[in-house]
Design an enzyme around this catalytic site. Sequence first.
Site, PDB file in Angstrom:
ATOM      1  N   GLU A  34      30.763  25.071 -15.499  1.00  0.00           N
ATOM      2  CA  GLU A  34      32.027  24.339 -16.013  1.00  0.00           C
ATOM      3  C   GLU A  34      32.410  23.264 -14.638  1.00  0.00           C
ATOM      4  O   GLU A  34      33.397  23.457 -14.176  1.00  0.00           O
ATOM      5  CB  GLU A  34      33.147  25.080 -16.217  1.00  0.00           C
ATOM      6  CG  GLU A  34      34.299  24.405 -17.030  1.00  0.00           C
ATOM      7  CD  GLU A  34      35.303  25.158 -17.780  1.00  0.00           C
ATOM      8  OE1 GLU A  34      36.148  24.671 -18.578  1.00  0.00           O
ATOM      9  OE2 GLU A  34      35.275  26.362 -17.906  1.00  0.00           O
ATOM     10  N   TYR A 141      25.935  27.686 -19.731  1.00  0.00           N
ATOM     11  CA  TYR A 141      27.520  27.532 -20.198  1.00  0.00           C
ATOM     12  C   TYR A 141      27.400  27.362 -21.416  1.00  0.00           C
ATOM     13  O   TYR A 141      27.445  26.284 -22.048  1.00  0.00           O
ATOM     14  CB  TYR A 141      27.925  26.467 -19.133  1.00  0.00           C
ATOM     15  CG  TYR A 141      29.764  26.359 -19.631  1.00  0.00           C
ATOM     16  CD1 TYR A 141      30.226  27.227 -19.799  1.00  0.00           C
ATOM     17  CD2 TYR A 141      29.920  25.223 -20.009  1.00  0.00           C
ATOM     18  CE1 TYR A 141      31.851  27.355 -20.278  1.00  0.00           C
ATOM     19  CE2 TYR A 141      31.661  24.978 -20.250  1.00  0.00           C
ATOM     20  CZ  TYR A 141      32.239  26.114 -20.310  1.00  0.00           C
ATOM     21  OH  TYR A 141      33.527  26.184 -20.821  1.00  0.00           O
ATOM     22  N   ASP A 182      27.933  31.789 -18.275  1.00  0.00           N
ATOM     23  CA  ASP A 182      29.309  31.848 -18.858  1.00  0.00           C
ATOM     24  C   ASP A 182      28.858  32.054 -20.460  1.00  0.00           C
ATOM     25  O   ASP A 182      28.496  30.938 -21.133  1.00  0.00           O
ATOM     26  CB  ASP A 182      30.271  31.004 -18.809  1.00  0.00           C
ATOM     27  CG  ASP A 182      31.512  31.359 -19.556  1.00  0.00           C
ATOM     28  OD1 ASP A 182      31.767  32.296 -20.553  1.00  0.00           O
ATOM     29  OD2 ASP A 182      32.606  30.411 -19.379  1.00  0.00           O
ATOM     30  N   HIS A 303      37.965  32.562 -13.911  1.00  0.00           N
ATOM     31  CA  HIS A 303      36.597  33.432 -13.719  1.00  0.00           C
ATOM     32  C   HIS A 303      36.231  34.063 -12.435  1.00  0.00           C
ATOM     33  O   HIS A 303      36.936  33.664 -11.428  1.00  0.00           O
ATOM     34  CB  HIS A 303      35.362  32.808 -14.469  1.00  0.00           C
ATOM     35  CG  HIS A 303      35.458  32.440 -15.675  1.00  0.00           C
ATOM     36  ND1 HIS A 303      34.665  32.763 -16.667  1.00  0.00           N
ATOM     37  CD2 HIS A 303      36.206  31.367 -16.305  1.00  0.00           C
ATOM     38  CE1 HIS A 303      35.050  32.413 -18.015  1.00  0.00           C
ATOM     39  NE2 HIS A 303      35.799  31.281 -17.499  1.00  0.00           N
TER      40      HIS A 303
END
Length: 574
Positions: A34, A141, A182, A303
């Site tokens: 991200e 991701y 992620d 996170h």
Amino acid sequence: MKIVTWNINGIRTFRGGIKKILDSLDADIICVQETKVTRDLLDERTAIVDGYNSYFSFSRGRSGYSGVATYCKDSAVPFAAEEGLSGLLTNHEGAIGCYGDHTDFSGEELQLLDNEGRVVITQHRIMCQDQMQTLTVINVYCPRADPEKSGRKQFKLQFYKLLQCRAEAILKDGSHVIVLGDVNTSHRPIDHCDPSDIDHFEDNPGRKWLNDFLQSDTEKEEKDEDVECEITSTDPINSGKFVDTFRYFHPTRTSAFTCWSTLTGARQTNYGTRIDYIFADYQLAKEQFVAADIMPEMEGSDHCPVWGQLTCSLLSNSKPPPLCTRHLPEFAGKQQKLCRFLVKVDQKSDQSEISDALPGSQEPEERRENVNPCGTGNSVGKKRILTADTVAPKGKKTKTAKTSSKSQGSLLSFFKPKRTNVPHTEPPVSQCGNTLGIDEATSSQKSQKGCIASQDVSAMTDSIADDTTSISDRDVIEENGQKMTTKAEPLTSQPTVGAQDAKIGSSLVFWKSVLHGPPPPPSCKVHREPCVLRTVKKEGPNMGRQFFVCARPQGHASNPEARCNFFAWVDKGK
């Protein structure tokens, strides 16, 4: 060898630069997700970091969205690197290959799955027990299944399927594989702070995919029992080829979360989920991994990082592969041709490409022109042209527009009735020069100053005295080079203060009657503390309505320090 993954929620949010963060993680390979940066917004300080070589994947349909990057130390340079899972984004010699079977995917679907910049793959040489082997690191991701956008749930499942297809194909080719990043799905109830509907927790499609992708818990218990057994594919529940390294070392640890909601302050009460993983093929996890853990103390994002330690050592390649940012024309230090910045763009064809090539789940206002994966040169050219147009040359002063000499009116005057038959004895401001005295050359400057002074006095008087006071109350006359000031009515200090206080008081009363502030917050029933005001932003019948909730951070119902269940709508009449 140490490897780290971290969803940083925006690579440009680190004010001190990315190098300070990379050094603090102290790892050979650092994978971030991200990044929220496109190629035209990537600056040199982020792309070229001293001591590291980096590899980026950008979103091609939406700015400030998604994106991943892998930073490798200069002592761990990979010999191959690739962007995406399908191979459609690879047009250089440093490709990794091994794409698997794509018969279940259409060409358009593969393009859409790779268009959001969600995968970077690097391939390294490692030394394991005096034997050189290959290690492939897949930085991923995974999409989030937004319930408000139709089609994203299926998009997420198709992405999972393509990821598994590629990872198993590379593993079958003889390379060790690490899939990290992620994943946007918590695997077990132990990985969720408050799993809703615990009886049907495993029915989630994302969790079903993880069950198929990862090996069963009974096979992973070999490490604790230290018993050799052969992995069979007859297990109907879990026949996957990868291992969750964190659970491999910490099978029963609770409250080990990697993601928290920033809107509710859930990190203060550790009310989160574990959706960031380091998956490794079973043989690598068993023979080379010695530790794996999370870093909840590391702040800067919603996170936290996850790290893994291996006994094997990395062998650095002599030069970075073509995907490395050092080879990008804008950072390579090579002089570019002028024609690169003067690319003719057909707007009609671009619009048709956007409507056909972008995911249907994206909003129209979020769509960009850089759909073509190979056409990144256009975005670079736009960046340079924009910079050339907006930055003023050094040593030259820019012209500024002249501001109007008319004083700004009061907002309150719009709510008052208009006056009539008000005499206006003052000549226009532009005629001030007609009252010049004998010496025109010297007195013209004084006359202009007198006009400006009369306007300033008028503006000040208009704000504190009666509205009938105007510029005609004060005349400036110049005679024989001397300036004389006459007042229609002398003002005393006390009446001015009294009029000012009266006007301020009336203004306060007026604005309080027009503008209502937020209603006073009630106190929650449990903590007896003032609540906070929230607004419904989700589309529906209650969108835009306001409500009060407990001001404490979100947490488990059993935590007395967490938010209580107080809720109250704000009455529309208040």
